[in-house]
Design a protein around this motif. Structure first.
Motif, short mmCIF file in Angstrom:
data_model
loop_
_atom_site.label_atom_id
_atom_site.label_comp_id
_atom_site.label_asym_id
_atom_site.label_seq_id
_atom_site.Cartn_x
_atom_site.Cartn_y
_atom_site.Cartn_z
N UNK A 57 -36.38 33.02 -18.33
CA UNK A 57 -37.51 32.19 -17.93
C UNK A 57 -37.02 31.66 -16.59
N UNK A 58 -37.87 32.03 -15.58
CA UNK A 58 -37.47 31.47 -14.19
C UNK A 58 -38.41 30.49 -13.48
N UNK A 59 -37.89 29.48 -13.22
CA UNK A 59 -38.82 28.42 -12.48
C UNK A 59 -38.63 28.35 -11.11
N UNK A 60 -39.36 28.45 -9.99
CA UNK A 60 -39.12 28.40 -8.62
C UNK A 60 -39.61 27.16 -8.06
N UNK A 61 -38.72 26.72 -7.49
CA UNK A 61 -38.77 25.27 -6.55
C UNK A 61 -38.77 25.55 -5.34
N UNK A 62 -39.92 25.27 -4.29
CA UNK A 62 -39.75 25.80 -2.88
C UNK A 62 -39.98 24.56 -2.16
N UNK A 63 -39.37 24.90 -0.79
CA UNK A 63 -39.61 23.69 0.02
C UNK A 63 -40.61 24.40 1.24
N UNK A 64 -40.40 24.05 2.23
CA UNK A 64 -41.31 24.67 3.49
C UNK A 64 -41.21 23.85 4.78
N UNK A 65 -39.92 23.51 4.94
CA UNK A 65 -39.98 22.58 6.23
C UNK A 65 -40.41 23.15 7.61
N UNK A 66 -39.95 24.51 7.86
CA UNK A 66 -40.45 25.03 9.14
C UNK A 66 -41.91 25.20 9.16
N UNK A 67 -42.59 25.70 7.93
CA UNK A 67 -44.00 25.67 8.15
C UNK A 67 -44.72 24.49 8.21
N UNK A 68 -44.26 23.34 7.90
CA UNK A 68 -44.91 21.87 8.16
C UNK A 68 -44.36 21.58 9.60
N UNK A 69 -43.43 21.82 10.26
CA UNK A 69 -43.32 21.64 11.48
C UNK A 69 -44.13 22.54 12.49
N UNK A 70 -44.31 23.73 12.13
CA UNK A 70 -45.02 24.68 12.83
C UNK A 70 -46.67 24.23 12.83
N UNK A 71 -47.07 23.64 11.76
CA UNK A 71 -48.23 23.09 11.46
C UNK A 71 -48.77 21.90 12.31
N UNK A 72 -47.50 21.19 12.16
CA UNK A 72 -47.71 19.65 12.90
C UNK A 72 -47.93 20.04 14.66
N UNK A 73 -47.16 20.96 14.94
CA UNK A 73 -47.05 21.19 16.19
C UNK A 73 -48.38 21.71 16.79
N UNK A 74 -48.89 22.76 15.96
CA UNK A 74 -50.25 23.13 16.19
C UNK A 74 -51.17 22.11 16.38
N UNK A 75 -51.23 21.33 15.63
CA UNK A 75 -52.04 20.05 15.57
C UNK A 75 -51.65 18.94 16.58
N UNK A 76 -50.83 19.31 17.34
CA UNK A 76 -50.17 18.25 18.50
C UNK A 76 -49.72 17.35 18.12
N UNK A 77 -49.08 17.11 17.02
CA UNK A 77 -48.11 16.06 16.38
C UNK A 77 -46.72 16.44 16.68
N UNK A 78 -45.79 15.58 17.18
CA UNK A 78 -44.71 15.95 17.17
C UNK A 78 -43.68 15.30 16.04
N UNK A 79 -43.04 16.15 15.27
CA UNK A 79 -42.13 15.69 14.11
C UNK A 79 -41.16 14.76 14.74
N UNK A 80 -40.80 13.86 13.64
CA UNK A 80 -39.92 12.72 13.98
C UNK A 80 -38.87 12.94 12.58
N UNK A 81 -37.73 12.86 13.14
CA UNK A 81 -36.59 12.93 11.88
C UNK A 81 -35.55 11.70 12.12
N UNK A 82 -35.11 11.18 11.00
CA UNK A 82 -34.35 9.94 11.00
C UNK A 82 -33.19 10.63 10.01
#
Length: 282
Positions: A57-82
């Motif tokens: 029984x497999x449960x897959x838990x995923x992130x997607x940080x690079x995809x979030x960053x790419x989408x934000x940049x396409x929308x003209x939003x600069x990602x900010x990290x702390x």
């Protein structure tokens, strides 16, 4: 090329591991470089489908940080990290939900189904699977997990589906939160009392010398972790990842593996072979 006899030998070597894991729950945390290559992505999903078809029984838990960053940049939003964490205001929280619970999650479900698996995508918002509260005011809608509802996951597993979970949480007021995927996977594995948690990373495992792959530490007792941190063997961005591994063990997960997600079929090598491939925490 290998002979048919050698192929049969490989299957026989895997048999005791198949018997050991049959009917048990394995949680796979998936992200990073293993998500960037389409060939690697297909190999990982193929591993998961195979494990499901042999009764694990497999449960897959995923992130997607690079995809979030790419989408934000396409929308003209600069990602900010702390301190390495993505600052998430209300607008960013909406983008995180759109990318993780929408595109990334459904792309993985489609891929699993295209190679013969049965998958259903969920986010932490569905059935209040992951309830959260703000980590701090400074980070905005970055969430700390306050509760996990395992029932929707268990229901899907009992019906033969592979749950694919995006790490977006919510609170009782309906706010969405960006949840760290390592933290979410450890929490989900713990509440399910999973046999194993497999954390796919961008390195071979824990190395005594970070510049020498031959210094891989194959097995670590959780009691050894503070000493390894003090020695600098576990450092930087690996510290929170390993803390999640330790937390999963403390919550009842029997074994946690840190493996190199860039290696094709690394999940099968770790689970179904004598040698394994990464570092195992017990």
């Amino acid at each position: 090329m290998i002979t048919n006899a050698e192929k049969a030998g490989i299957l026989i070597e895997a048999l005791p591991y198949i018997q050991k894991y049959y009917g048990k729950i394995i949680v796979v945390k998936y992200g990073g470089n293993a998500m960037k290559s389409e060939d690697l992505k297909k190999a990982v999903m193929g591993d998961i489908v195979l494990l499901s078809l042999i009764g694990i029984k497999v449960v897959l838990v995923h992130g997607g940080g690079p995809e979030i960053t790419d989408t934000m940049e396409k929308m003209g939003i600069k990602p900010k990290f702390i301190d390495g964490l993505r600052y998430t205001d209300k607008e960013t929280a909406d983008i995180v939900q759109m990318v993780l619970a929408g595109k990334v999650n459904k792309d993985l479900v489609k891929l699993i189904e295209s190679i013969g698996g049965n998958a259903i995508g969920l986010s932490g918002i569905d059935a209040r699977l992951i309830e959260a509260a703000p980590v701090s005011d400074a980070l905005g809608y970055v969430g700390a997990i306050t509760a996990i509802n395992p029932k929707p996951i268990s229901d899907l597993l009992e019906r033969g589906y592979i749950p694919v979970i995006s790490t977006v949480g919510c609170d009782k007021d309906g706010n969405s939160y960006n949840i760290n995927a390592d933290t979410a996977a450890a929490g989900i594995a713990g509440v399910l009392k999973a046999e194993s948690l497999i954390n796919m990373t961008d390195i071979k495992g824990v190395l005594k010398d970070k510049d020498d792959d031959k210094t891989l530490i194959p097995v670590i007792q959780v009691s050894e972790v503070p000493s390894l941190v003090k020695q600098g063997v576990i450092s930087g961005g690996m510290i929170p990842k390993i803390e999640c591994c330790v937390e999963a063990i403390r919550r009842g997960v029997k074994k946690v593996f840190v493996i190199d997600g860039r290696v094709p079929h690394s999940i099968l090598i770790e689970i179904l072979s004598d040698t394994g491939i990464g570092t195992m925490f017990i």
